[in-house]
Design a protein around this motif. Structure first.
Motif, short mmCIF file in Angstrom:
data_model
loop_
_atom_site.label_atom_id
_atom_site.label_comp_id
_atom_site.label_asym_id
_atom_site.label_seq_id
_atom_site.Cartn_x
_atom_site.Cartn_y
_atom_site.Cartn_z
N MET A 1 0.81 -1.09 0.19
CA MET A 1 -0.18 0.23 -0.24
C MET A 1 0.91 1.16 -0.04
SD MET A 1 -2.28 1.10 3.12
CE MET A 1 -3.81 0.53 2.63
N ALA A 2 0.91 2.20 -0.78
CA ALA A 2 2.01 3.45 -0.73
C ALA A 2 1.12 4.33 0.22
CB ALA A 2 0.59 4.36 -2.06
N LEU A 3 1.81 5.17 0.43
CA LEU A 3 2.15 5.96 1.75
C LEU A 3 1.20 7.28 1.18
CD1 LEU A 3 5.64 5.56 3.99
CD2 LEU A 3 3.05 4.38 4.13
N THR A 4 0.18 8.32 1.73
CA THR A 4 -0.12 9.37 1.50
C THR A 4 1.00 10.28 2.06
OG1 THR A 4 -1.95 9.33 2.57
CG2 THR A 4 -2.36 8.06 0.67
N ALA A 5 0.14 11.43 1.29
CA ALA A 5 0.41 13.22 1.87
C ALA A 5 -0.19 13.34 3.20
CB ALA A 5 1.12 13.93 0.71
N THR A 6 0.48 13.81 4.17
CA THR A 6 -0.23 14.47 5.19
C THR A 6 -0.74 15.94 5.01
OG1 THR A 6 1.01 13.19 6.88
CG2 THR A 6 -0.17 14.90 7.53
N LEU A 7 -1.63 16.35 5.42
CA LEU A 7 -2.22 17.67 4.81
C LEU A 7 -2.13 18.38 5.33
CD1 LEU A 7 -3.64 19.60 2.17
CD2 LEU A 7 -5.14 18.62 3.08
N ARG A 8 -1.49 19.60 5.69
CA ARG A 8 -1.02 20.76 6.41
C ARG A 8 -1.84 21.73 6.44
NH1 ARG A 8 2.48 18.54 10.87
NH2 ARG A 8 3.06 16.25 10.34
N HIS A 9 -1.78 22.37 7.09
CA HIS A 9 -2.99 23.90 7.26
C HIS A 9 -2.59 24.98 8.18
CE1 HIS A 9 -6.20 22.54 5.25
NE2 HIS A 9 -5.41 21.42 5.83
N PHE A 10 -1.44 25.97 7.98
CA PHE A 10 -0.60 27.14 8.00
C PHE A 10 -1.45 28.40 7.77
CE2 PHE A 10 2.44 24.33 6.91
CZ PHE A 10 2.85 23.74 8.10
N ALA A 11 -2.18 28.87 8.81
CA ALA A 11 -2.39 30.70 9.15
C ALA A 11 -1.15 31.11 9.43
CB ALA A 11 -3.40 31.14 10.27
N VAL A 12 -0.60 32.01 8.74
CA VAL A 12 0.44 32.52 8.18
C VAL A 12 0.27 34.11 8.19
CG1 VAL A 12 2.86 32.91 7.09
CG2 VAL A 12 1.04 31.40 7.29
N GLN A 13 0.93 34.53 9.56
CA GLN A 13 0.82 36.93 9.78
C GLN A 13 2.29 36.48 9.39
OE1 GLN A 13 -0.35 37.57 13.61
NE2 GLN A 13 -1.61 38.71 12.84
N LEU A 14 2.51 37.25 8.38
CA LEU A 14 4.45 37.60 7.30
C LEU A 14 4.36 39.32 7.89
CD1 LEU A 14 6.26 36.64 6.47
CD2 LEU A 14 5.57 37.98 4.00
N ALA A 15 5.48 39.83 8.69
CA ALA A 15 5.61 41.05 8.91
C ALA A 15 7.64 41.45 9.00
CB ALA A 15 5.53 41.09 10.08
N ASP A 16 7.46 41.59 7.13
CA ASP A 16 8.92 41.58 6.41
C ASP A 16 9.29 42.90 6.42
OD1 ASP A 16 11.49 40.78 5.49
OD2 ASP A 16 10.63 39.45 4.78
N MET A 17 9.36 43.35 7.51
CA MET A 17 10.83 44.53 7.69
C MET A 17 11.63 45.01 6.84
SD MET A 17 8.55 44.46 10.76
CE MET A 17 8.47 43.89 11.68
N ASP A 18 12.29 44.07 6.16
CA ASP A 18 13.45 44.40 5.36
C ASP A 18 13.13 44.56 3.64
OD1 ASP A 18 15.35 43.30 7.64
OD2 ASP A 18 15.83 41.24 7.48
N ARG A 19 11.81 43.92 4.19
CA ARG A 19 11.36 43.87 2.30
C ARG A 19 10.03 44.61 2.12
NH1 ARG A 19 9.69 39.19 -0.83
NH2 ARG A 19 9.14 39.02 1.03
N GLY A 20 9.55 44.83 3.89
CA GLY A 20 8.88 45.84 3.38
C GLY A 20 6.68 45.28 3.46
N VAL A 21 7.25 43.94 3.75
CA VAL A 21 6.53 42.25 2.68
C VAL A 21 5.19 42.98 4.15
CG1 VAL A 21 5.96 40.90 2.17
CG2 VAL A 21 8.01 42.26 1.01
N PHE A 22 4.08 43.61 4.28
CA PHE A 22 2.78 42.53 5.10
C PHE A 22 1.62 42.48 4.56
CE2 PHE A 22 5.53 46.38 6.41
CZ PHE A 22 5.55 45.88 7.14
N ALA A 23 1.60 40.63 5.30
CA ALA A 23 1.01 40.04 4.94
C ALA A 23 -0.14 38.91 5.44
CB ALA A 23 0.74 38.99 3.24
N ASP A 24 -1.30 38.76 5.93
CA ASP A 24 -2.02 37.39 6.12
C ASP A 24 -2.42 36.58 4.66
OD1 ASP A 24 -1.50 38.83 8.45
OD2 ASP A 24 -3.61 39.43 8.30
N PHE A 25 -2.20 35.50 5.40
CA PHE A 25 -2.36 34.13 4.51
C PHE A 25 -2.18 32.77 4.68
CE2 PHE A 25 2.70 35.49 3.57
CZ PHE A 25 2.72 33.58 4.02
N GLU A 26 -3.24 32.12 3.97
CA GLU A 26 -3.42 30.05 4.46
C GLU A 26 -2.76 29.84 3.35
OE1 GLU A 26 -6.75 28.92 6.16
OE2 GLU A 26 -6.82 30.84 7.78
#
Length: 179
Positions: A1-26
């Motif tokens: 039987m083949a193994l299947t991938a594990t689905l993971r969910h991430f809610a990300v809050q990004l504050a990259d001051m070095d690049r001036g990028v601010f975002a919320d994404f899933e």
């Protein structure tokens, strides 16, 4: 039987001051059976630290002709080729030629990777950065990941502050070049 991938969910809050990028994404990430949790975490970090319009997270180790992260412009042309782990020199060369911009994020010792690339042909190798993180911090972060996790990433002066479900970690984002 083949193994299947594990689905993971991430809610990300990004504050990259070095690049001036601010975002919320899933992100929904399929962790392949042959993919370590550290590799998958670095895929998520690479996506987040490269976050821009047109960015795509590919299938990771299951993507044979694509890097872990791609950026395309509005015409569909690849503008950034972002590898994770320890890709071979030929793959980095092809990505750098195709996209004009390539980068590598690794969960391994970057010195070993640079040794692997020494004397190998990589298009504009001096322009291909290799980013790495403290391996112990990656191990601790990976141990905290759940199938559903909230990540808050802050970047200031090449320092990554990472909060995973209320647990804070910090590491420098080290950079070296392939050429």
């Amino acid at each position: 039987m083949a193994l299947t991938a594990t689905l993971r969910h991430f809610a990300v809050q990004l504050a990259d001051m070095d690049r001036g990028v601010f975002a919320d994404f899933e992100l929904r990430v399929a962790q392949q059976p042959s993919e370590t949790i550290e590799f998958m975490l670095v895929r998520v970090l690479a996506y987040s630290l490269e976050y821009t319009d047109g960015i795509t997270l590919t299938e990771g180790v299951a993507a044979t002709d694509e890097p872990a992260v791609l950026v395309r412009d509005l015409t569909g042309r690849v503008t950034a080729w972002i590898e994770v782990g320890a890709p071979d020199a030929e793959r980095v060369h092809r990505g750098s030629k195709l996209a004009g911009r390539a980068a590598i994020y690794t969960h391994r010792d970057p010195r070993q990777l640079l040794t692997q690339y020494a004397g190998r042909k990589i298009h504009r190798s001096e322009d291909v950065p290799v980013y790495s993180f403290d391996r112990e911090v990656l191990r601790q972060a990976a141990a905290r990941l759940q199938r559903r996790s909230k990540l808050a990433l802050s970047v200031t002066e090449r320092q990554l502050y990472l909060d995973i479900d209320g647990h804070s970690l910090q590491t420098a984002i080290e950079e070296c070049r392939t050429g």
